[in-house]
Design a protein around this motif. Sequence first.
Motif, PDB file in Angstrom:
ATOM      1  N   PRO A  31       0.821  -1.215   0.000  1.00 37.32           N
ATOM      2  CA  PRO A  31       0.000   0.000   0.000  1.00 37.32           C
ATOM      3  C   PRO A  31       0.858   1.270   0.000  1.00 37.32           C
ATOM      4  O   PRO A  31       0.591   2.216   0.736  1.00 37.32           O
ATOM      5  CB  PRO A  31      -0.797  -0.132   1.296  1.00 37.32           C
ATOM      6  N   ARG A  32       1.895   1.298  -0.801  1.00 40.12           N
ATOM      7  CA  ARG A  32       2.791   2.444  -0.925  1.00 40.12           C
ATOM      8  C   ARG A  32       3.038   2.707  -2.402  1.00 40.12           C
ATOM      9  O   ARG A  32       2.816   1.816  -3.244  1.00 40.12           O
ATOM     10  CB  ARG A  32       4.114   2.201  -0.185  1.00 40.12           C
ATOM     11  N   ALA A  33       3.519   3.906  -2.712  1.00 43.26           N
ATOM     12  CA  ALA A  33       3.737   4.271  -4.112  1.00 43.26           C
ATOM     13  C   ALA A  33       5.038   5.053  -4.251  1.00 43.26           C
ATOM     14  O   ALA A  33       5.483   5.706  -3.298  1.00 43.26           O
ATOM     15  CB  ALA A  33       2.575   5.123  -4.623  1.00 43.26           C
ATOM     16  N   PRO A  34       5.665   5.008  -5.424  1.00 45.23           N
ATOM     17  CA  PRO A  34       6.848   5.846  -5.656  1.00 45.23           C
ATOM     18  C   PRO A  34       6.500   7.306  -5.422  1.00 45.23           C
ATOM     19  O   PRO A  34       5.464   7.783  -5.906  1.00 45.23           O
ATOM     20  CB  PRO A  34       7.180   5.577  -7.132  1.00 45.23           C
ATOM     21  N   ASN A  35       7.348   8.019  -4.690  1.00 48.94           N
ATOM     22  CA  ASN A  35       6.986   9.397  -4.358  1.00 48.94           C
ATOM     23  C   ASN A  35       7.119  10.354  -5.539  1.00 48.94           C
ATOM     24  O   ASN A  35       6.781  11.530  -5.420  1.00 48.94           O
ATOM     25  CB  ASN A  35       7.787   9.913  -3.152  1.00 48.94           C
ATOM     26  N   PRO A  43       0.052   4.582 -15.537  1.00 49.07           N
ATOM     27  CA  PRO A  43       1.341   4.735 -16.231  1.00 49.07           C
ATOM     28  C   PRO A  43       2.377   5.456 -15.380  1.00 49.07           C
ATOM     29  O   PRO A  43       3.559   5.104 -15.388  1.00 49.07           O
ATOM     30  CB  PRO A  43       0.967   5.528 -17.488  1.00 49.07           C
ATOM     31  N   SER A  44       1.953   6.472 -14.645  1.00 45.51           N
ATOM     32  CA  SER A  44       2.871   7.194 -13.778  1.00 45.51           C
ATOM     33  C   SER A  44       3.423   6.289 -12.686  1.00 45.51           C
ATOM     34  O   SER A  44       4.626   6.311 -12.388  1.00 45.51           O
ATOM     35  CB  SER A  44       2.158   8.401 -13.155  1.00 45.51           C
ATOM     36  N   LEU A  45       2.564   5.476 -12.092  1.00 45.82           N
ATOM     37  CA  LEU A  45       3.005   4.540 -11.059  1.00 45.82           C
ATOM     38  C   LEU A  45       3.993   3.519 -11.618  1.00 45.82           C
ATOM     39  O   LEU A  45       5.028   3.235 -11.000  1.00 45.82           O
ATOM     40  CB  LEU A  45       1.801   3.820 -10.457  1.00 45.82           C
ATOM     41  N   ARG A  46       3.693   2.981 -12.784  1.00 44.66           N
ATOM     42  CA  ARG A  46       4.574   1.976 -13.376  1.00 44.66           C
ATOM     43  C   ARG A  46       5.936   2.571 -13.731  1.00 44.66           C
ATOM     44  O   ARG A  46       6.976   1.960 -13.478  1.00 44.66           O
ATOM     45  CB  ARG A  46       3.918   1.381 -14.622  1.00 44.66           C
ATOM     46  N   LEU A  47       5.931   3.766 -14.296  1.00 42.93           N
ATOM     47  CA  LEU A  47       7.193   4.423 -14.633  1.00 42.93           C
ATOM     48  C   LEU A  47       7.989   4.752 -13.363  1.00 42.93           C
ATOM     49  O   LEU A  47       9.204   4.514 -13.307  1.00 42.93           O
ATOM     50  CB  LEU A  47       6.925   5.714 -15.413  1.00 42.93           C
ATOM     51  N   GLY A  48       7.307   5.293 -12.371  1.00 41.01           N
ATOM     52  CA  GLY A  48       7.993   5.637 -11.130  1.00 41.01           C
ATOM     53  C   GLY A  48       8.642   4.430 -10.491  1.00 41.01           C
ATOM     54  O   GLY A  48       9.786   4.497 -10.025  1.00 41.01           O
ATOM     55  N   ALA A  49       7.933   3.314 -10.474  1.00 41.34           N
ATOM     56  CA  ALA A  49       8.474   2.096  -9.869  1.00 41.34           C
ATOM     57  C   ALA A  49       9.678   1.582 -10.654  1.00 41.34           C
ATOM     58  O   ALA A  49      10.685   1.158 -10.061  1.00 41.34           O
ATOM     59  CB  ALA A  49       7.384   1.027  -9.808  1.00 41.34           C
ATOM     60  N   ALA A  50       9.588   1.605 -11.981  1.00 42.68           N
ATOM     61  CA  ALA A  50      10.699   1.132 -12.812  1.00 42.68           C
ATOM     62  C   ALA A  50      11.933   2.013 -12.614  1.00 42.68           C
ATOM     63  O   ALA A  50      13.069   1.516 -12.563  1.00 42.68           O
ATOM     64  CB  ALA A  50      10.283   1.125 -14.286  1.00 42.68           C
ATOM     65  N   LYS A 160      10.687  21.686  -9.957  1.00 44.43           N
ATOM     66  CA  LYS A 160       9.432  20.996  -9.717  1.00 44.43           C
ATOM     67  C   LYS A 160       9.714  19.508  -9.536  1.00 44.43           C
ATOM     68  O   LYS A 160      10.110  18.821 -10.484  1.00 44.43           O
ATOM     69  CB  LYS A 160       8.464  21.211 -10.887  1.00 44.43           C
ATOM     70  N   PHE A 161       9.520  19.026  -8.306  1.00 47.44           N
ATOM     71  CA  PHE A 161       9.728  17.605  -8.018  1.00 47.44           C
ATOM     72  C   PHE A 161       8.895  16.767  -8.991  1.00 47.44           C
ATOM     73  O   PHE A 161       9.383  15.809  -9.602  1.00 47.44           O
ATOM     74  CB  PHE A 161       9.322  17.323  -6.572  1.00 47.44           C
ATOM     75  N   THR A 162       7.626  17.137  -9.133  1.00 49.86           N
ATOM     76  CA  THR A 162       6.753  16.559 -10.157  1.00 49.86           C
ATOM     77  C   THR A 162       6.009  17.699 -10.836  1.00 49.86           C
ATOM     78  O   THR A 162       6.073  18.843 -10.397  1.00 49.86           O
ATOM     79  CB  THR A 162       5.749  15.563  -9.557  1.00 49.86           C
ATOM     80  N   ILE A 163       5.281  17.396 -11.892  1.00 49.88           N
ATOM     81  CA  ILE A 163       4.595  18.424 -12.667  1.00 49.88           C
ATOM     82  C   ILE A 163       3.102  18.129 -12.693  1.00 49.88           C
ATOM     83  O   ILE A 163       2.684  17.009 -13.001  1.00 49.88           O
ATOM     84  CB  ILE A 163       5.145  18.491 -14.102  1.00 49.88           C
ATOM     85  N   ARG A 164       2.318  19.130 -12.394  1.00 50.48           N
ATOM     86  CA  ARG A 164       0.867  19.078 -12.520  1.00 50.48           C
ATOM     87  C   ARG A 164       0.423  20.275 -13.334  1.00 50.48           C
ATOM     88  O   ARG A 164       1.157  21.248 -13.486  1.00 50.48           O
ATOM     89  CB  ARG A 164       0.201  19.078 -11.140  1.00 50.48           C
ATOM     90  N   VAL A 190      14.777  28.137 -17.179  1.00 47.72           N
ATOM     91  CA  VAL A 190      14.817  26.683 -17.267  1.00 47.72           C
ATOM     92  C   VAL A 190      14.000  26.048 -16.144  1.00 47.72           C
ATOM     93  O   VAL A 190      13.784  26.644 -15.090  1.00 47.72           O
ATOM     94  CB  VAL A 190      16.268  26.154 -17.223  1.00 47.72           C
ATOM     95  N   VAL A 191      13.582  24.827 -16.401  1.00 44.57           N
ATOM     96  CA  VAL A 191      12.855  24.024 -15.425  1.00 44.57           C
ATOM     97  C   VAL A 191      13.688  22.787 -15.113  1.00 44.57           C
ATOM     98  O   VAL A 191      14.235  22.156 -16.028  1.00 44.57           O
ATOM     99  CB  VAL A 191      11.472  23.601 -15.960  1.00 44.57           C
ATOM    100  N   VAL A 192      13.778  22.443 -13.839  1.00 42.04           N
ATOM    101  CA  VAL A 192      14.426  21.205 -13.409  1.00 42.04           C
ATOM    102  C   VAL A 192      13.376  20.343 -12.729  1.00 42.04           C
ATOM    103  O   VAL A 192      12.660  20.823 -11.834  1.00 42.04           O
ATOM    104  CB  VAL A 192      15.597  21.483 -12.442  1.00 42.04           C
ATOM    105  N   THR A 193      13.261  19.088 -13.131  1.00 42.16           N
ATOM    106  CA  THR A 193      12.208  18.230 -12.595  1.00 42.16           C
ATOM    107  C   THR A 193      12.646  16.780 -12.524  1.00 42.16           C
ATOM    108  O   THR A 193      13.630  16.374 -13.153  1.00 42.16           O
ATOM    109  CB  THR A 193      10.929  18.352 -13.448  1.00 42.16           C
ATOM    110  N   GLY A 194      11.853  16.006 -11.784  1.00 43.72           N
ATOM    111  CA  GLY A 194      12.025  14.558 -11.740  1.00 43.72           C
ATOM    112  C   GLY A 194      10.773  13.839 -12.229  1.00 43.72           C
ATOM    113  O   GLY A 194      10.645  12.631 -12.047  1.00 43.72           O
ATOM    114  N   GLU A 195       9.830  14.580 -12.818  1.00 42.87           N
ATOM    115  CA  GLU A 195       8.551  14.033 -13.275  1.00 42.87           C
ATOM    116  C   GLU A 195       8.744  12.814 -14.186  1.00 42.87           C
ATOM    117  O   GLU A 195       9.470  12.880 -15.176  1.00 42.87           O
ATOM    118  CB  GLU A 195       7.774  15.118 -14.023  1.00 42.87           C
ATOM    119  N   PRO A 196       8.067  11.686 -13.868  1.00 46.26           N
ATOM    120  CA  PRO A 196       8.261  10.478 -14.673  1.00 46.26           C
ATOM    121  C   PRO A 196       7.423  10.397 -15.958  1.00 46.26           C
ATOM    122  O   PRO A 196       7.795   9.690 -16.884  1.00 46.26           O
ATOM    123  CB  PRO A 196       7.851   9.359 -13.712  1.00 46.26           C
ATOM    124  N   LEU A 197       6.294  11.090 -16.015  1.00 45.84           N
ATOM    125  CA  LEU A 197       5.364  10.892 -17.122  1.00 45.84           C
ATOM    126  C   LEU A 197       5.673  11.853 -18.270  1.00 45.84           C
ATOM    127  O   LEU A 197       5.577  13.074 -18.108  1.00 45.84           O
ATOM    128  CB  LEU A 197       3.921  11.101 -16.632  1.00 45.84           C
TER     129      LEU A 197
END
Length: 262
Positions: A31-35, A43-50, A160-164, A190-197
């Motif tokens: 019951p946890r997810a990649p942060n 798709p975001s969950l699968r990419l984050g985990a990989a 941006k740690f992630t992007i919304r 410039v933008v710096v991010t770790g967004e997986p999607l």
Amino acid sequence: MPAPPWFVDQLGWKALEAKSQPMSQDLFGIPRAPNLADVANKPSLRLGAAMLESLSVRRGASPVSSGKPGTLLEEGIRSDLAETLAALEPSIAWGVTRGGTVERFAQYQHLAKLKDLLAAYPDIPMAMGKDYQIKTDVMVSVPDKTEPGQDILHAAVSSKFTIRSDRVQNIRFEFATLLRTRQGRAPHLVVVTGEPLPSRVAAIAQGTGEVDAVYHLLFDEVSDAVTALFPAGASQRRTWEELVERQRVRPYEELVLALVSS
């Protein structure tokens, strides 16, 4: 290129509220997810985990670094740029800071005068908005060669740690205002991010020129995960490949080189 160790320490698996647990439980058995991931987007969950797996972050493990992701990311970028810029080009008195407004820099000092003027007429700011009060996450400055004792804003870095979607509009407004209100040379934007999607990276990487480029902290990890999880021609894979081909998204390590070379 390897991911920055200081950023990898910020990655891990976050605990979820009960309503968000079923999808992660089904995908990962916990019951946890990649942060890095959107807990409501498969798709975001699968990419984050990989991506976490490729970085040897144990499934279910919490991040090594504790604190608010946004604050940790800003300070990580500030510290890293300060160190690498000084090492790569020690002849320049680089300034790398967080917080504050841009009016202390040569191109924007007129905004401080405007601020003082408007303070005497409180009804005017309501009509103008607050375009004269511009902040950004990390600011890189260099000495102004034409005005001793003053600094020029060399780069504005939005982290941006992630992007919304709401964050994308904030970045566009911030950077467009920096361009519109400057008196003198434009800074790197410039933008710096770790967004997986990839589609969310594209939301800010593509556009009408407000952003020079997006620098991804996990460029190789996203590339590998997208290739492994999505077949050729799939939307997310095609989007990522187009962004890379057009150099709208680049490895984070290239940021310091871009700043030094111009």
